[in-house]
Scaffold this active site. Structure first.
Site, PDB file in Angstrom:
ATOM      1  N   GLY A  14       0.648  -1.253  -0.012  1.00  0.00           N
ATOM      2  CA  GLY A  14       0.006  -0.236   0.309  1.00  0.00           C
ATOM      3  C   GLY A  14       0.756   1.038  -0.060  1.00  0.00           C
ATOM      4  N   SER A  15       1.859   1.391  -0.742  1.00  0.00           N
ATOM      5  CA  SER A  15       2.624   2.572  -0.523  1.00  0.00           C
ATOM      6  C   SER A  15       1.964   3.741  -1.388  1.00  0.00           C
ATOM      7  CB  SER A  15       4.275   2.328  -1.265  1.00  0.00           C
ATOM      8  OG  SER A  15       4.334   1.971  -2.533  1.00  0.00           O
ATOM      9  N   VAL A  95      -8.668  -8.626 -11.072  1.00  0.00           N
ATOM     10  CA  VAL A  95      -9.269  -8.151 -12.259  1.00  0.00           C
ATOM     11  C   VAL A  95     -10.698  -7.997 -11.853  1.00  0.00           C
ATOM     12  CG1 VAL A  95      -9.814  -8.638 -14.542  1.00  0.00           C
ATOM     13  CG2 VAL A  95      -7.496  -9.081 -13.798  1.00  0.00           C
ATOM     14  N   ASN A 110      -7.059   3.708 -11.860  1.00  0.00           N
ATOM     15  CA  ASN A 110      -5.852   2.786 -11.436  1.00  0.00           C
ATOM     16  C   ASN A 110      -4.514   3.192 -11.713  1.00  0.00           C
ATOM     17  OD1 ASN A 110      -4.794   0.320 -10.627  1.00  0.00           O
ATOM     18  ND2 ASN A 110      -4.673  -0.190 -12.775  1.00  0.00           N
ATOM     19  N   HIS A 112      -0.893   2.367 -12.909  1.00  0.00           N
ATOM     20  CA  HIS A 112      -0.166   0.986 -13.840  1.00  0.00           C
ATOM     21  C   HIS A 112       1.336   1.499 -14.001  1.00  0.00           C
ATOM     22  CE1 HIS A 112       0.110  -2.754 -15.810  1.00  0.00           C
ATOM     23  NE2 HIS A 112       0.814  -1.995 -16.762  1.00  0.00           N
ATOM     24  N   LYS A 175       8.847   6.101  -6.974  1.00  0.00           N
ATOM     25  CA  LYS A 175       8.727   7.334  -6.377  1.00  0.00           C
ATOM     26  C   LYS A 175       7.804   8.449  -7.489  1.00  0.00           C
ATOM     27  CE  LYS A 175      13.139   6.353  -4.328  1.00  0.00           C
ATOM     28  NZ  LYS A 175      14.488   6.730  -4.427  1.00  0.00           N
TER      29      LYS A 175
HETATM   30  C1  GRF Z   1       2.426  -0.414  -7.856  1.00  0.00           C
HETATM   31  O1  GRF Z   1       3.595  -0.680  -8.870  1.00  0.00           O
HETATM   32  C2  GRF Z   1       1.483  -0.132  -8.733  1.00  0.00           C
HETATM   33  O2  GRF Z   1       1.545   0.757 -10.028  1.00  0.00           O
HETATM   34  C3  GRF Z   1       0.959  -1.384  -9.109  1.00  0.00           C
HETATM   35  O3  GRF Z   1       1.173  -2.340  -8.146  1.00  0.00           O
HETATM   36  C4  GRF Z   1       2.222  -1.683  -7.379  1.00  0.00           C
HETATM   37  C5  GRF Z   1       1.596  -1.549  -5.906  1.00  0.00           C
HETATM   38  O4  GRF Z   1       2.504  -1.070  -4.916  1.00  0.00           O
HETATM   39  N1  GRF Z   1      -0.701  -1.413  -9.612  1.00  0.00           N
HETATM   40  P1  GRF Z   1       1.984  -0.654  -3.477  1.00  0.00           P
HETATM   41  O5  GRF Z   1       1.139  -1.626  -2.994  1.00  0.00           O
HETATM   42  O6  GRF Z   1       1.168   0.662  -3.987  1.00  0.00           O
HETATM   43  O7  GRF Z   1       3.222  -0.127  -2.725  1.00  0.00           O
END
Ligand code: GRF
Length: 213
Positions: A14-15, A95, A110, A112, A175
């Site tokens: 969940g970053s 999905v 979303n 990606h 980042k």
């Molecule tokens: C991120 O790279 C996001 O783009 C992708 O999954 C990863 C999730 O990372 N959909 P986090 O859980 O938000 O740290």
């Protein structure tokens, strides 16, 4: 200003969720996080969300067997109960069925980790390196029925460096994700769409943001 009520769906650390929660602490942020839902009870992001005093629930998809829609109906019910108006997927690794996507059409976004339409799906960093790309990036987009296909809201680019591995590239791109996602979500909440370029230096990388103001 009325703030749009936000729900965040996660599956892991969940970053990106945390970047959204931090941005929401700024008084003029146009969205207000109401609820975080994870399909995995052990997701680290649930604990992190609670540290921000945000309600965080697990709805374990495995207890629904193959009935994807039943799982989604419970997620949908929980979001609506919390008054959510806008949903952000942040590392949500399921999905979604056309039912859920239609239910939240135009209000479901979303992030990606590629410059869509390049590299939808998984292993985006390895695919970028294997293709010899000199630039990598991430995209925030509306969710539609096709996986990683909906209209782009904003994107961010970084240069690929000699010696990059998928893990190094993923860590540097993260980042950029953390800068891009709150800006795009704020723009969706405000209803602004016109993208402007802004270059931001972070830990030796120049992140080129193409995001609505
Ligand atoms: C991120 O790279 C996001 O783009 C992708 O999954 C990863 C999730 O990372 N959909 P986090 O859980 O938000 O740290």
């Amino acid at each position: 200003m009325t703030r749009k009520k936000l729900g965040i769906l996660i599956s892991g650390r969940g970053s990106n969720m945390e970047a959204l929660l931090k941005a929401a602490q700024i008084p003029d942020c146009p969205y207000e996080p109401m609820l975080v839902v994870s399909n995995r009870p052990d997701a680290g992001g649930l604990t992190r969300a609670r540290e921000f005093s945000i309600a965080a629930d697990a709805i374990d998809h495995r207890t629904y067997g193959k009935d994807r829609e039943a799982f989604e109906r419970d997620v949908d019910g929980r979001l609506k109960e919390a008054g959510v108006q806008l949903v952000a997927l942040a590392g949500f690794m399921r999905v979604l069925t056309p039912w859920f996507v239609n239910e939240w059409a135009g209000r479901l976004v979303n992030i990606h980790p590629s410059l869509l339409p390049k590299y939808p799906g998984v292993d985006t960093h390895a695919r970028c390196l294997a293709a010899g790309d000199l630039v990598h990036g991430c995209t925030v987009h509306y969710v539609t029925a096709g996986v990683d296909e909906g209209p782009t809201i904003g994107s961010a680019e970084i240069d690929v460096r000699p010696g990059d591995t998928p893990d190094l590239l993923a860590a540097r791109l993260l980042k950029a994700e953390h800068l891009l996602y709150p800006r795009c979500l704020a723009a969706v909440a405000r209803g602004s769409a016109e993208r402007v370029r802004e270059d931001v230096a972070v830990d030796g990388d120049i992140i080129r943001l193409f995001a609505p103001k």
